[in-house]
Design a protein around this motif. Structure first.
Motif, mmCIF file in Angstrom:
data_model
loop_
_atom_site.group_PDB
_atom_site.id
_atom_site.type_symbol
_atom_site.label_atom_id
_atom_site.label_comp_id
_atom_site.label_asym_id
_atom_site.label_seq_id
_atom_site.Cartn_x
_atom_site.Cartn_y
_atom_site.Cartn_z
ATOM 1 N N THR A 1 8.476 8.273 -5.972
ATOM 2 C CA THR A 1 7.451 9.313 -5.906
ATOM 3 C C THR A 1 6.338 9.019 -4.906
ATOM 4 O OG1 THR A 1 6.235 8.266 -7.725
ATOM 5 C CG2 THR A 1 7.854 9.960 -8.309
ATOM 6 N N VAL A 2 6.370 7.837 -4.264
ATOM 7 C CA VAL A 2 5.330 7.471 -3.303
ATOM 8 C C VAL A 2 5.977 6.853 -2.072
ATOM 9 C CG1 VAL A 2 3.514 7.121 -5.028
ATOM 10 C CG2 VAL A 2 5.031 5.224 -4.419
ATOM 11 N N LYS A 3 5.183 6.722 -0.999
ATOM 12 C CA LYS A 3 5.686 6.159 0.251
ATOM 13 C C LYS A 3 4.924 4.881 0.592
ATOM 14 C CE LYS A 3 4.687 8.227 4.175
ATOM 15 N NZ LYS A 3 4.703 9.228 5.263
ATOM 16 N N VAL B 1 0.860 -1.174 0.000
ATOM 17 C CA VAL B 1 0.000 0.000 0.000
ATOM 18 C C VAL B 1 0.902 1.231 0.000
ATOM 19 C CG1 VAL B 1 -1.690 1.311 1.324
ATOM 20 C CG2 VAL B 1 -1.868 -1.181 1.194
ATOM 21 N N VAL B 2 0.667 2.129 -0.954
ATOM 22 C CA VAL B 2 1.495 3.328 -1.056
ATOM 23 C C VAL B 2 0.615 4.567 -0.969
ATOM 24 C CG1 VAL B 2 3.421 2.325 -2.337
ATOM 25 C CG2 VAL B 2 1.402 3.085 -3.576
ATOM 26 N N VAL B 3 1.199 5.653 -0.426
ATOM 27 C CA VAL B 3 0.470 6.909 -0.248
ATOM 28 C C VAL B 3 1.335 8.059 -0.756
ATOM 29 C CG1 VAL B 3 -0.847 6.078 1.732
ATOM 30 C CG2 VAL B 3 1.367 7.183 2.105
ATOM 31 N N ASN B 4 0.740 9.234 -0.758
ATOM 32 C CA ASN B 4 1.488 10.444 -1.104
ATOM 33 C C ASN B 4 2.669 10.587 -0.135
ATOM 34 O OD1 ASN B 4 2.032 13.527 -0.703
ATOM 35 N ND2 ASN B 4 0.939 13.383 -2.654
ATOM 36 N N ILE C 1 -4.199 7.122 -1.864
ATOM 37 C CA ILE C 1 -3.738 5.794 -1.443
ATOM 38 C C ILE C 1 -3.961 4.829 -2.590
ATOM 39 C CG2 ILE C 1 -5.978 5.226 -0.390
ATOM 40 C CD1 ILE C 1 -4.463 3.533 1.675
ATOM 41 N N TYR C 2 -3.083 3.831 -2.705
ATOM 42 C CA TYR C 2 -3.180 2.847 -3.796
ATOM 43 C C TYR C 2 -2.548 1.541 -3.318
ATOM 44 C CZ TYR C 2 -2.481 0.822 -8.493
ATOM 45 O OH TYR C 2 -2.503 0.001 -9.619
ATOM 46 N N TYR C 3 -3.012 0.424 -3.831
ATOM 47 C CA TYR C 3 -2.415 -0.879 -3.506
ATOM 48 C C TYR C 3 -2.055 -1.591 -4.803
ATOM 49 C CZ TYR C 3 -7.040 -2.763 -4.644
ATOM 50 O OH TYR C 3 -8.219 -3.081 -5.287
ATOM 51 N N ALA C 4 -0.917 -2.317 -4.773
ATOM 52 C CA ALA C 4 -0.443 -2.981 -5.987
ATOM 53 C C ALA C 4 0.617 -4.007 -5.611
ATOM 54 C CB ALA C 4 0.136 -1.947 -6.960
ATOM 55 N N ALA D 1 -1.623 5.386 -11.647
ATOM 56 C CA ALA D 1 -1.943 5.542 -10.229
ATOM 57 C C ALA D 1 -0.813 6.245 -9.483
ATOM 58 C CB ALA D 1 -2.215 4.174 -9.606
ATOM 59 N N LEU D 2 0.422 5.874 -9.749
ATOM 60 C CA LEU D 2 1.553 6.488 -9.065
ATOM 61 C C LEU D 2 1.674 7.967 -9.420
ATOM 62 C CD1 LEU D 2 4.254 3.667 -9.381
ATOM 63 C CD2 LEU D 2 2.701 4.131 -7.483
ATOM 64 N N ARG D 3 1.416 8.297 -10.659
ATOM 65 C CA ARG D 3 1.481 9.699 -11.081
ATOM 66 C C ARG D 3 0.421 10.526 -10.362
ATOM 67 N NH1 ARG D 3 -1.486 12.288 -14.551
ATOM 68 N NH2 ARG D 3 -2.328 10.361 -15.464
ATOM 69 N N ARG D 4 -0.814 10.022 -10.324
ATOM 70 C CA ARG D 4 -1.897 10.760 -9.677
ATOM 71 C C ARG D 4 -1.726 10.788 -8.167
ATOM 72 N NH1 ARG D 4 -7.612 8.983 -12.109
ATOM 73 N NH2 ARG D 4 -8.203 10.636 -10.634
ATOM 74 N N LEU D 5 -1.191 9.732 -7.607
ATOM 75 C CA LEU D 5 -0.972 9.659 -6.163
ATOM 76 C C LEU D 5 0.022 10.727 -5.717
ATOM 77 C CD1 LEU D 5 -1.855 7.872 -3.771
ATOM 78 C CD2 LEU D 5 0.169 6.487 -4.170
#
Length: 367
Positions: free
Chosen positions: A268-270, A168-171, A255-258, A244-248
Motif C-alpha cells: 500500500t506504500v512506495k 522511507v515510504v510515501v503514498n 511520508i513515514y520512516y520505519a 501510519a501505513l493506513r493513513r499514508l
C-alpha cells in the motif's frame, strides 16, 4: 576325591531367572546412564568462546562455528517477561521459537505496554519500571534513560546483536525519485514543507511519525536525535507503523520512516531511494522495483546487501538492553544475549531478514 564329587550341581530354574534378571537390570542401568550423559553433555559443556561482552557490548566474533543454543550454559529456569522494539518482531517470531524448542527450561513472554504504543522507548521504560526482565531496542539508550537507571541503583547496558535498515515510504501515487538524508531531516524539522522543494509535485508534505520517546527508529541530525520538541509543527503522530501505513495510503503527500524490514514489502506504500546526495541514491529494495499493482503476487524484497556493505545511508542498530543489578533480570538478559551470539542465533537473525552483528567483522578461526 571321587569323580562324582567334582560334578557341578545344576542351577534351579529360580536361580537362572534371578541371574538373568540381574544381568538385564545392569544393562538397562548402563543404557540409562549413557543416555543421560549424552543429553547432559552439551548442557554441561562450557562455551568459553561463544560470547564475550566488550566495552561496546558486542558479541565476540571468535565464537565456534558449530555453537548453537544447546552449547550455551547458565540458562535460568522459569518464565520471564521481555518487550520493546517492533523492529525485533521477525527475530522474535523465528529465533524465540527455536529457543523454546532447544531450551524449554527458559520460557519467554513478550509483553505489550498498556497505555503507550509498543516500541524501543516504551520497552526501556517498562524495564526501568520493573515490568520487564530485559528489553529489545532498535536505537541506543538516551542519557535520560541511563540517568534514571543510576538513580534507581543499577546500570542499563546495551549490547548490539544486529543491524536493520531505515526505510522511507510515501503514498504510492507520489512521483518523486528519492531523498537525501539532509532533505529527509529537513522535512521532519518543518524546513521543507512542499514536495516541489525536492523535485516532486506542488503538494504539501504530511510527515507521519511515532512519538519519538516511544519510537523504534529515530532520525539523527548532527549529534542530536530529533525529538518531539525539535520536530516540525506539521508532523502528525501515530500509535504504530500499522496506523501510519493506513493513513499514508489515504494521504497523497504523506511520508513515514520505519524499520525497512517491516515496510519495504508492503503493497500500500512506495519505498523511496535515499542517499547522501542526489547523485548516489540507494534503494532499500532489490532492483528492479516491483510495481504495487503486482503485489501481493510479487513483493519488493529488502536490499540486504546495501545495508550490509554500508552503502545504504540510514541504518539502526539492534540492542538487547540489560538491567545490571546482579539479579534474575541480569541473568536472563545475559543468557538471551549469549543465545543470540551463537552461530545458530546469528544465522536465525539473518534468516529473519536482518543483518547479524557478526557479519560486520571477519570471524576469527577457532584454534
Amino acid at each position: 576325591m571321587t569323580n562324582d564329587s567334582k560334578k557341578s550341581v545344576p542351577l534351579s530354574q529360580d536361580a537362572v531367572q534371578i541371574i538373568r534378571g540381574l544381568i538385564i537390570g545392569e544393562l538397562v542401568t548402563v543404557a540409562i546412564i549413557g543416555g543421560l550423559w549424552l543429553w547432559l553433555r552439551p548442557r554441561l559443556q562450557v562455551d568459553n568462546d561463544a560470547f564475550a561482552a566488550s566495552g561496546r557490548g558486542r558479541a565476540t566474533t571468535s565464537a565456534l562455528a558449530t555453537s548453537n543454543f544447546q552449547t550455551v550454559t547458565n540458562i535460568p529456569i522459569g518464565s520471564f517477561n521481555y518487550g520493546g522494539s517492533t523492529a525485533w518482531a521477525p527475530i522474535r517470531q523465528l529465533v524465540d521459537s527455536q529457543i523454546q524448542i532447544a531450551r524449554p527450561e527458559l520460557q519467554l513472554r513478550y509483553v505489550n505496554p498498556t497505555t503507550i504504543s509498543p516500541g524501543s522507548g516504551s520497552g526501556i521504560q517498562m524495564l526501568l519500571d520493573g515490568k520487564l526482565d530485559f528489553a529489545e531496542s532498535s536505537r541506543p539508550l538516551t542519557d535520560e534513560e541511563k540517568d534514571r537507571a543510576r538513580k534507581q541503583g543499577f546500570i542499563l547496558a546495551e549490547h548490539q546483536v544486529g543491524i536493520d535498515g531505515v526505510a522511507v515510504v510515501v503514498n504510492p501515487a507520489l512521483k518523486v525519485s528519492g531523498l537525501t538524508v539532509e532533505q529527509l531531516q529537513q522535512i521532519y524539522l518543518g524546513q521543507i514543507t512542499n514536495w516541489k522543494q525536492v523535485g516532486g509535485p506542488d503538494l504539501a508534505i504530511t510527515p507521519f511519525s511515532q512519538h519519538p520517546e516511544n519510537a523504534d527508529v529515530v532520525l539523527i541530525s548532527g549529534k542530536q536525535a530529533l525529538d518531539k520538541q525539535t520536530l516540525g509543527s506539521n508532523v502528525q503522530y501515530v500509535y504504530s507503523t500499522t496506523e501510519a501505513l493506513r493513513r499514508l495510503n489515504q494521504t497523497p503527500g504523506g511520508i513515514y520512516y520505519a524499520s525497512a524490514r517491516g515496510v519495504v514489502h508492503q503493497c500500500t506504500v512506495k519505498p523511496l531511494p535515499l542517499g547522501i546526495n542526489t547523485a548516489q541514491l540507494i534503494s532499500p529494495y532489490q532492483e528492479p522495483f516491483v510495481p504495487l499493482n503486482e503485489c501481493p503476487q510479487k513483493r519488493n524484497q529488502l536490499n540486504t546487501e546495501a545495508i550490509k556493505n554500508g552503502s545504504y545511508p540510514i541504518t539502526s542498530k539492534l540492542f538487547v538492553v540489560i538491567k545490571q543489578n546482579q539479579g534474575k533480570e541480569q541473568q536472563v538478559g545475559e543468557a538471551y544475549l549469549r543465545l543470540l551470539a551463537t552461530e545458530q542465533g546469528q544465522k536465525a537473525i539473518e534468516q529473519a531478514g536482518l543483518i547479524p552483528e557478526r557479519k560486520q567483522e571477519p570471524i576469527a578461526k577457532s584454534k
